[in-house]
Design a protein around this motif. Structure first.
Motif, mmCIF file in Angstrom:
data_model
loop_
_atom_site.group_PDB
_atom_site.id
_atom_site.type_symbol
_atom_site.label_atom_id
_atom_site.label_comp_id
_atom_site.label_asym_id
_atom_site.label_seq_id
_atom_site.Cartn_x
_atom_site.Cartn_y
_atom_site.Cartn_z
ATOM 1 N N VAL A 288 0.819 -1.097 0.035
ATOM 2 C CA VAL A 288 0.006 -0.041 0.016
ATOM 3 C C VAL A 288 0.805 1.149 -0.011
ATOM 4 O O VAL A 288 1.767 1.452 0.825
ATOM 5 N N GLY A 289 0.710 2.109 -0.954
ATOM 6 C CA GLY A 289 1.489 3.277 -0.981
ATOM 7 C C GLY A 289 2.599 3.046 -1.642
ATOM 8 O O GLY A 289 3.494 4.310 -1.814
ATOM 9 N N GLN A 290 3.064 2.004 -2.423
ATOM 10 C CA GLN A 290 4.355 1.923 -2.935
ATOM 11 C C GLN A 290 3.811 1.784 -4.552
ATOM 12 O O GLN A 290 3.083 1.366 -5.116
ATOM 13 N N SER A 291 4.799 2.771 -5.368
ATOM 14 C CA SER A 291 4.644 2.748 -6.717
ATOM 15 C C SER A 291 5.780 2.934 -7.395
ATOM 16 O O SER A 291 6.820 3.323 -6.902
ATOM 17 N N LYS A 296 10.468 5.940 -16.749
ATOM 18 C CA LYS A 296 11.858 6.365 -16.110
ATOM 19 C C LYS A 296 12.568 5.017 -15.718
ATOM 20 O O LYS A 296 13.938 5.169 -16.323
ATOM 21 N N GLN A 297 12.281 4.147 -15.183
ATOM 22 C CA GLN A 297 12.900 2.961 -14.762
ATOM 23 C C GLN A 297 13.398 2.206 -16.061
ATOM 24 O O GLN A 297 14.465 1.845 -15.955
ATOM 25 N N ALA A 298 12.587 2.305 -16.909
ATOM 26 C CA ALA A 298 12.934 1.517 -18.360
ATOM 27 C C ALA A 298 13.958 2.096 -18.808
ATOM 28 O O ALA A 298 14.856 1.559 -19.449
ATOM 29 N N ARG A 299 13.999 3.523 -19.051
ATOM 30 C CA ARG A 299 15.057 4.314 -19.962
ATOM 31 C C ARG A 299 16.283 3.965 -19.105
ATOM 32 O O ARG A 299 17.330 3.808 -19.580
ATOM 33 N N TYR A 319 3.280 4.456 -24.962
ATOM 34 C CA TYR A 319 2.492 5.620 -24.773
ATOM 35 C C TYR A 319 2.098 6.297 -23.768
ATOM 36 O O TYR A 319 1.622 7.234 -23.676
ATOM 37 N N LEU A 320 2.795 5.770 -22.667
ATOM 38 C CA LEU A 320 2.491 6.060 -21.323
ATOM 39 C C LEU A 320 3.322 7.271 -20.924
ATOM 40 O O LEU A 320 4.387 7.633 -21.649
ATOM 41 N N PRO A 321 2.644 8.297 -20.259
ATOM 42 C CA PRO A 321 3.396 9.702 -20.101
ATOM 43 C C PRO A 321 4.525 9.311 -18.953
ATOM 44 O O PRO A 321 4.710 8.390 -18.277
ATOM 45 N N GLU A 322 5.571 10.325 -18.883
ATOM 46 C CA GLU A 322 6.943 10.008 -18.441
ATOM 47 C C GLU A 322 6.493 9.670 -16.644
ATOM 48 O O GLU A 322 7.107 8.987 -16.423
ATOM 49 N N HIS A 323 5.666 10.534 -16.355
ATOM 50 C CA HIS A 323 5.253 10.457 -14.827
ATOM 51 C C HIS A 323 4.129 9.580 -14.376
ATOM 52 O O HIS A 323 3.700 9.478 -13.158
ATOM 53 N N ARG A 324 3.661 8.680 -15.417
ATOM 54 C CA ARG A 324 2.708 7.717 -14.736
ATOM 55 C C ARG A 324 3.146 6.505 -13.888
ATOM 56 O O ARG A 324 4.403 6.166 -14.172
ATOM 57 N N ARG A 325 2.601 6.191 -13.061
ATOM 58 C CA ARG A 325 3.029 5.586 -11.875
ATOM 59 C C ARG A 325 2.040 4.208 -11.871
ATOM 60 O O ARG A 325 0.940 4.203 -12.304
#
Length: 434
Positions: A288-291, A296-299, A319-325
Motif C-alpha cells: 500500500v502506497g508503493q509505486s 523512467k526506470q525502463a529508460r 504511449y505512457l506519460p513520463e510520470h505515469r506510476r
C-alpha cells in the motif's frame, strides 16, 4: 469534541434567533396597532366631516371604547373631549402638540393610566374650524402578552437545543459504532485472538480495513518468505559444502586441476544459491502506497543494458506519460525488467524492444528480440528454477524463475511467444489498481 464544538454554536444561534424574534415581534405589533389607530382616526375624521363639525352628535364615550377598545381625544372650537377621563393627563398635552402621526409615550407615571401608550394624532379643518383627533392604545397590556410569548419562545428554543444535543449524541453514537467495533477488532488482533480484521463494515471503512489486511498479509508473507529462504539456503548449500569438505579432508588425493575445477564449480553453485535467495528475500510484493515510474526506470535500465551489450540496439516503445506510476514496488519492477532485458540481450542478434502499456486494467510489459527464439514445446519449461535450455551462454538459470516469483506475488501472469521478427518475446501482465 463534536458536541463541544456544536453546543456553543447552537446556543449562540438560538440566542440570536431569540433576540431577533423579540425585535421583530415588537416591530410587528407596533406597526399593526399603529395601522389600526390610523384607520380609527380616519373614521373619526370622516364622522366629524359628515356632521359638519358638530362633535356633540358623535357616538363616542363608552360606545367608542366598547367598539374599538381604544382611548380618544378630540379638540374642537367648542372644547375638548377625552375618554376615558383617567387618560386626560396623557392625552391633553398631545392635543396642543404640533407632532403629527404616531406618538409614543413611555414610562408615564399617571394613576389609573398606562405607563406605555401609543397614539395617532391628526389635525384638520372643517368649514374653517380646526380639529385635532387622537386615538391611543394601551401598550402595557400588549407588551405583557409579547413578553409571555417571548418567554415561551425561549423555553421552546431551550427544548430544541436539548433535543438537538440528544439527536446529535444518538446520531454520533450510531454512526461511530463501526469505529468501536474496529477498535475492538484491533485489540483482539493485538492480543492474538484473530489474525485478520473483519471487513464486513460500512462502505467508508472497507478500504481502510482492506489495506490493513493487505499490510498484515504482506508482513506474514515476508516472514514466511524469510523462513523459506533460510530453509532453501540451508538445504541448497549443504550438499556442495559437504562435497568440498570431503575433497579437502581426503588427504590421499592431490588437488589436481580437475579437483580444483570441481571445487570451483561447487563454490559457484553455493554463490548462485546465496545470490538467488538474497534476491528472493528482497521481493516486496504489493505494498500500500508503493509505486514506481515504469517509463523512467525502463529508460535507465535500457541505458545500463546497452552498455553491457554495446553491439546491440535496445529500444523503448510506449504511449505512457513520463510520470505515469504503476502500483508496483520499484525494486520488484527493476528485477522484472532487468532479468528480462539481460536475457534478451544475451540471445538477440541485433535489437531488443521493450514495450510498456496498459490494457483493460492490466499492466503489460513485452520484451521481444530478433534472436533464434525458443521452441513452442520448450516454452512451458521456462521459469523453472535452475533450468537452462542452452549451456553455451553464462548463467545459473535463475533470471526467469525470479521474474515468475515476483509476478506471482502481484497475481500476474508471465507467458512466452514469438516476436514479430521470429525471435523470442516475454509478456508480463499484472493487474492494475482498482
Amino acid at each position: 469534541m463534536l458536541l463541544i464544538l456544536l453546543l456553543p454554536a447552537g446556543i449562540g444561534l438560538m440566542a440570536l434567533a431569540w433576540i431577533i424574534h423579540g425585535a421583530l415581534l415588537e416591530r410587528m405589533s407596533t406597526d399593526f396597532v399603529e395601522s389600526r389607530l390610523k384607520d380609527e382616526v380616519a373614521f373619526l375624521e370622516h364622522q366629524i366631516r359628515q356632521s359638519g363639525g358638530r362633535t356633540d352628535t358623535l357616538q363616542t364615550g363608552d360606545y367608542f371604547q366598547e367598539v374599538f377598545h381604544h382611548a380618544f381625544a378630540i379638540a374642537s372650537p367648542s372644547g375638548q373631549s377625552i375618554s376615558p377621563k383617567t387618560w386626560t393627563p396623557l392625552l391633553r398635552p398631545l392635543l396642543s402638540s404640533e407632532q403629527e402621526g404616531a406618538v409614543r409615550v413611555r414610562d408615564a407615571e399617571v394613576p389609573a393610566a398606562p405607563s406605555e401608550m401609543l397614539g395617532y394624532r391628526r389635525a384638520f379643518t372643517v368649514d374653517g374650524n380646526s380639529f385635532v383627533v387622537i386615538v391611543a392604545e394601551d401598550m402595557e397590556a400588549l407588551q405583557q402578552s409579547q413578553a409571555e410569548l417571548h418567554t415561551w419562545t425561549a423555553v421552546v428554543s431551550v427544548l430544541l437545543v436539548i433535543l438537538m444535543i440528544g439527536s446529535i449524541w444518538v446520531g454520533i453514537s450510531l454512526a461511530l459504532r463501526p469505529v468501536v467495533g474496529l477498535q475492538a477488532s484491533l485489540k483482539r488482533l493485538q492480543s492474538g485472538d484473530i489474525s485478520r480484521i473483519n471487513a464486513n463494515g460500512p462502505e467508508e471503512f472497507r478500504p481502510l480495513v482492506r489495506q490493513l489486511n493487505q499490510l498484515l498479509d504482506s508482513l506474514d508473507d515476508r516472514l514466511e518468505r524469510s523462513r523459506d529462504a533460510l530453509a532453501n539456503l540451508s538445504h541448497s548449500v549443504k550438499t556442495p559444502i559437504a562435497a568440498v569438505r570431503q575433497i579437502l579432508e581426503d588427504t590421499s588425493r592431490p588437488l589436481d586441476k580437475n579437483l580444483r575445477r570441481e571445487m570451483a564449480s561447487r563454490l559457484d553453485d553455493i554463490d548462485a544459491q546465496l545470490e538467488s535467495e538474497m534476491r528472493r528475500s528482497r521481493f516486496a510484493g504489493p505494498q500500500v502506497g508503493q509505486s514506481a515510474c515504469p517509463v523512467k526506470q525502463a529508460r535507465d535500465l535500457l541505458w545500463m543494458v546497452g552498455r553491457l551489450y554495446p553491439d546491440k540496439s535496445f529500444e523503448l516503445s510506449t504511449y505512457l506519460p513520463e510520470h505515469r506510476r504503476w502500483p508496483v514496488e520499484e525494486h520488484d519492477l527493476n528485477e522484472i525488467l532487468g532479468n528480462l532485458l539481460d536475457n534478451a540481450g544475451k540471445w538477440s542478434f541485433r535489437w531488443v524492444e521493450l514495450t510498456l502499456g496498459e490494457d483493460q486494467g492490466q499492466l503489460k510489459i513485452i520484451i521481444s528480440d530478433d534472436g533464434a527464439g525458443v521452441l513452442e514445446t520448450a516454452r512451458s519449461k521456462l521459469g523453472t528454477r535452475g533450468l537452462r535450455l542452452d549451456e553455451q551462454k553464462p548463467g545459473h538459470g535463475l533470471g526467469l524463475a525470479i521474474v515468475h516469483a515476483i509476478v506471482e506475488r502481484y497475481q500476474g501472469l508471465v507467458h512466452y511467444t514469438s516476436s514479430k521478427a521470429g525471435g523470442f518475446a516475454a509478456v508480463v501482465e499484472i493487474p492494475g489498481s482498482d
